[in-house]
Design an enzyme around this catalytic site. Structure first.
Site, PDB file in Angstrom:
ATOM      1  N   ARG A 175      -9.617   1.134   8.853  1.00 34.29           N
ATOM      2  CA  ARG A 175      -9.193  -0.055   9.233  1.00 34.29           C
ATOM      3  C   ARG A 175     -10.303  -0.783   9.892  1.00 34.29           C
ATOM      4  O   ARG A 175     -10.269  -2.073  10.243  1.00 34.29           O
ATOM      5  CB  ARG A 175      -8.026   0.168  10.211  1.00 34.29           C
ATOM      6  CG  ARG A 175      -6.718  -0.350   9.243  1.00 34.29           C
ATOM      7  CD  ARG A 175      -5.653  -0.165  10.269  1.00 34.29           C
ATOM      8  NE  ARG A 175      -4.336  -0.806  10.030  1.00 34.29           N
ATOM      9  CZ  ARG A 175      -3.346  -0.406   9.666  1.00 34.29           C
ATOM     10  NH1 ARG A 175      -3.336   0.980   9.307  1.00 34.29           N
ATOM     11  NH2 ARG A 175      -2.313  -1.006   9.337  1.00 34.29           N
TER      12      ARG A 175
ATOM     13  N   ARG B 258      -0.679  -8.324  13.488  1.00 33.54           N
ATOM     14  CA  ARG B 258      -1.178  -7.095  12.857  1.00 33.54           C
ATOM     15  C   ARG B 258      -2.055  -8.060  11.655  1.00 33.54           C
ATOM     16  O   ARG B 258      -3.075  -7.271  11.123  1.00 33.54           O
ATOM     17  CB  ARG B 258       0.022  -6.367  12.061  1.00 33.54           C
ATOM     18  CG  ARG B 258       0.413  -5.363  13.127  1.00 33.54           C
ATOM     19  CD  ARG B 258       2.011  -5.046  12.724  1.00 33.54           C
ATOM     20  NE  ARG B 258       1.995  -4.223  11.412  1.00 33.54           N
ATOM     21  CZ  ARG B 258       3.091  -3.808  10.354  1.00 33.54           C
ATOM     22  NH1 ARG B 258       4.111  -4.520  10.988  1.00 33.54           N
ATOM     23  NH2 ARG B 258       2.669  -3.388   9.553  1.00 33.54           N
TER      24      ARG B 258
ATOM     25  N   ARG C  26      11.622  -5.930   3.530  1.00 34.41           N
ATOM     26  CA  ARG C  26      11.637  -4.502   3.705  1.00 34.41           C
ATOM     27  C   ARG C  26      12.628  -4.176   4.915  1.00 34.41           C
ATOM     28  O   ARG C  26      13.353  -3.285   4.910  1.00 34.41           O
ATOM     29  CB  ARG C  26      10.493  -4.193   4.048  1.00 34.41           C
ATOM     30  CG  ARG C  26       9.906  -2.678   4.460  1.00 34.41           C
ATOM     31  CD  ARG C  26       8.477  -2.284   4.424  1.00 34.41           C
ATOM     32  NE  ARG C  26       7.954  -2.581   5.552  1.00 34.41           N
ATOM     33  CZ  ARG C  26       6.690  -2.780   5.908  1.00 34.41           C
ATOM     34  NH1 ARG C  26       5.707  -2.238   4.555  1.00 34.41           N
ATOM     35  NH2 ARG C  26       5.966  -2.975   6.750  1.00 34.41           N
TER      36      ARG C  26
ATOM     37  N   LYS D  22       1.101  -1.358  -0.029  1.00 36.52           N
ATOM     38  CA  LYS D  22       0.214   0.070   0.164  1.00 36.52           C
ATOM     39  C   LYS D  22       0.921   1.294  -0.094  1.00 36.52           C
ATOM     40  O   LYS D  22       0.608   2.286  -0.698  1.00 36.52           O
ATOM     41  CB  LYS D  22      -0.915  -0.125   1.324  1.00 36.52           C
ATOM     42  CG  LYS D  22      -1.971  -0.895   1.443  1.00 36.52           C
ATOM     43  CD  LYS D  22      -2.923  -0.787   2.431  1.00 36.52           C
ATOM     44  CE  LYS D  22      -2.267  -0.620   3.843  1.00 36.52           C
ATOM     45  NZ  LYS D  22      -1.869  -1.810   4.287  1.00 36.52           N
TER      46      LYS D  22
ATOM     47  N   ARG E 297      11.072  -0.367  11.991  1.00 33.41           N
ATOM     48  CA  ARG E 297       9.849  -0.102  12.788  1.00 33.41           C
ATOM     49  C   ARG E 297       9.802  -1.174  13.961  1.00 33.41           C
ATOM     50  O   ARG E 297      10.091  -2.439  13.580  1.00 33.41           O
ATOM     51  CB  ARG E 297       8.665  -0.152  11.875  1.00 33.41           C
ATOM     52  CG  ARG E 297       8.503   1.037  11.177  1.00 33.41           C
ATOM     53  CD  ARG E 297       7.213   0.697  10.036  1.00 33.41           C
ATOM     54  NE  ARG E 297       6.115  -0.073  10.345  1.00 33.41           N
ATOM     55  CZ  ARG E 297       4.971   0.033   9.750  1.00 33.41           C
ATOM     56  NH1 ARG E 297       5.087   0.453   8.425  1.00 33.41           N
ATOM     57  NH2 ARG E 297       3.917  -0.643  10.084  1.00 33.41           N
TER      58      ARG E 297
HETATM   59  P1  AMP Z   1       0.639   1.146   9.267  1.00 32.11           P
HETATM   60  O1  AMP Z   1       1.882   1.882   9.054  1.00 32.11           O
HETATM   61  O2  AMP Z   1      -0.440   1.494   8.357  1.00 32.11           O
HETATM   62  O3  AMP Z   1       1.071  -0.432   9.219  1.00 32.11           O
HETATM   63  O4  AMP Z   1       0.317   1.270  10.832  1.00 32.11           O
HETATM   64  C1  AMP Z   1       1.084   0.936  11.954  1.00 32.11           C
HETATM   65  C2  AMP Z   1       0.360   0.722  13.039  1.00 32.11           C
HETATM   66  O5  AMP Z   1      -0.457   1.946  13.290  1.00 32.11           O
HETATM   67  C3  AMP Z   1      -0.881  -0.206  13.050  1.00 32.11           C
HETATM   68  O6  AMP Z   1      -0.367  -1.560  13.321  1.00 32.11           O
HETATM   69  C4  AMP Z   1      -2.030   0.315  14.100  1.00 32.11           C
HETATM   70  O7  AMP Z   1      -1.416   0.174  15.382  1.00 32.11           O
HETATM   71  C5  AMP Z   1      -1.696   1.907  13.909  1.00 32.11           C
HETATM   72  N1  AMP Z   1      -2.837   2.266  12.840  1.00 32.11           N
HETATM   73  C6  AMP Z   1      -2.460   2.829  11.845  1.00 32.11           C
HETATM   74  N2  AMP Z   1      -3.629   3.312  11.228  1.00 32.11           N
HETATM   75  C7  AMP Z   1      -4.663   2.965  11.901  1.00 32.11           C
HETATM   76  C8  AMP Z   1      -6.057   2.949  11.838  1.00 32.11           C
HETATM   77  N3  AMP Z   1      -6.594   3.478  10.802  1.00 32.11           N
HETATM   78  N4  AMP Z   1      -6.606   2.485  12.844  1.00 32.11           N
HETATM   79  C9  AMP Z   1      -6.073   1.884  14.174  1.00 32.11           C
HETATM   80  N5  AMP Z   1      -4.923   1.993  13.985  1.00 32.11           N
HETATM   81  C10 AMP Z   1      -4.209   2.383  13.033  1.00 32.11           C
END
Ligand code: AMP
Length: 293
Positions: free
Chosen positions: A88, A150, A127, A13, A139
Site C-alpha cells: 500500500r 481511506r 456492501r 479487489k 466493518r
Molecule cells: P482493507 O481490508 O484492505 O481495506 O484494509 C483495512 C485496513 O487495514 C486498512 O484501512 C488499513 O488500516 C489496514 N491495512 C490493510 N492492509 C494494509 C497495508 N498493506 N498497509 C497498511 N495498512 C493496511
C-alpha cells in the site's frame, strides 16, 4: 502465479481476488483480513493495529511486511497467490521486491482496478447493506467518514505504486466499473497476454469471453504477446483449414473406392443369383429327364 491487485477501497479487489482464487487454485493474501483476524484474536499486532484501522489510517509498514513474509512461506502459498491490499506504500513495494528476490520468487503482474471515485461511496454503502441483510458483522471502517479518510490515504500513499509498477513494466490497468464477470474476464485476458496463466485455462474461458471489450489499457509489454497470440491463432486457423481440406480429400478417396466395390458387388450379386437359379433349373431338368428314363 503471483499477482498484486491494486485499487482504492470499494474497487472490487476482494471480490475479484476470491474469483481468481477459485479459477487458478491459488491463495488470496489480504493484509486487511489478516489484520482484522489479529484484532479479533487480540494478538500484539492486533492491539497495535486496532485504533489505526478504525480511523482509516495505515498500519506501519514493518508490521504488514512481516505478516506477508510469514504468510508467503506457508505451504498453501507455494502454488501462487494474489496480494489484496498489499503493498500500500512505496516502502512496502520495495520490501516486497526484496522479499521475493530473497525467496527466489517472481511477481507476474500488478493489476490496477480503476474506478470512478464517486461510485465508491455507493459501492461501500451497498456492501454494508448486503452484509447487514445477511446478518454479518459490518466493518467498523465501512462508514462514509472513514471511507473518505481511506480514500485520502490511497491517493497519497498507494497511488504512487501505479507509477512504481508501470516503470517496472508490471502494471496492467483494468476498468473496474464493468460488471464483476467482465472484470474477471478482462483480468484473465491480461494474465494470458502476459503469459502468467496456462493456455489450458484460456481454452476453457475463451469460448465464454472472446468478444467482450475490456476497456482496459494494455501496457506495451502486454500488447506484444497479445499480437503474437493473434498471429498464432491466425496460422492455427490456416493450418486447421488445410488439415480439414486434406481430411475431406482423404475421406473421399476411400469412399470412392468403397462405392466402386459396392457397385461391383451389387452388379455381381444378381449375376450370381441368376447363375444359382439357372443351375437349379438345369438340375431339375436333369432330374426330370432321369426320372422319365
Ligand atoms: P482493507 O481490508 O484492505 O481495506 O484494509 C483495512 C485496513 O487495514 C486498512 O484501512 C488499513 O488500516 C489496514 N491495512 C490493510 N492492509 C494494509 C497495508 N498493506 N498497509 C497498511 N495498512 C493496511
Amino acid at each position: 502465479m503471483r499477482i498484486i491487485l491494486l485499487g482504492p477501497p470499494g474497487s472490487g479487489k476482494g471480490t475479484q481476488a476470491q474469483l481468481l482464487v477459485q479459477r487458478y487454485d491459488i491463495v488470496q493474501l489480504s493484509t486487511g483480513e489478516m489484520l482484522r483476524a489479529a484484532v479479533a484474536a487480540g494478538t500484539p499486532v492486533g492491539l497495535k493495529a486496532k485504533e489505526i484501522m478504525a480511523s482509516g489510517g495505515l498500519v506501519p509498514d514493518e508490521i504488514v511486511v512481516g505478516i506477508i513474509s510469514d504468510r508467503i512461506d506457508q505451504p498453501d502459498a507455494r502454488h501462487g497467490f494474489i496480494l489484496d491490499g498489499f503493498p500500500r506504500t512505496v516502502p512496502q513495494a520495495e520490501a516486497l521486491d526484496e522479499l521475493l528476490k530473497h525467496k527466489h520468487l517472481k511477481l507476474d503482474a500488478v493489476i490496477e482496478l480503476r474506478v470512478n471515485e464517486s461510485a465508491l461511496l455507493n459501492r461501500v454503502e451497498t456492501r454494508v447493506a448486503q452484509m447487514r441483510e445477511r446478518g454479518e458483522e459490518v466493518r467498523v471502517d465501512d462508514t462514509p467518514e472513514v471511507l473518505s479518510k481511506r480514500l485520502a490515504s490511497y491517493r497519497s500513499q498507494t497511488e504512487p505504486l501505479i507509477h512504481y509498477y508501470s516503470e517496472r513494466r508490471k502494471l496492467s490497468t483494468i476498468d473496474g466499473m464493468m460488471a464483476i464477470d467482465e472484470v474477471t474476464r478482462a483480468i484473465h485476458r491480461q494474465l494470458l497476454a502476459l503469459g502468467a496463466v496456462e493456455p489450458k485455462t484460456h481454452a476453457r474461458s475463451a469460448a465464454k469471453s472472446a468478444p467482450a471489450k475490456t476497456g482496459a489499457k494494455k501496457t506495451k509489454a502486454a500488447k506484444k504477446p497479445a499480437t503474437t497470440a493473434k498471429k498464432a491463432a491466425k496460422s492455427t486457423k490456416k493450418a486447421a483449414k488445410k488439415t480439414t481440406k486434406q481430411a475431406v480429400k482423404a475421406a473421399k478417396k476411400p469412399a470412392k473406392r468403397a462405392a466402386k466395390k459396392v457397385v461391383k458387388k451389387a452388379a455381381k450379386k444378381p449375376a450370381k443369383k441368376a447363375v444359382k437359379k439357372g443351375a437349379k433349373k438345369a438340375a431339375k431338368k436333369v432330374t426330370k429327364r432321369r426320372a422319365k428314363r
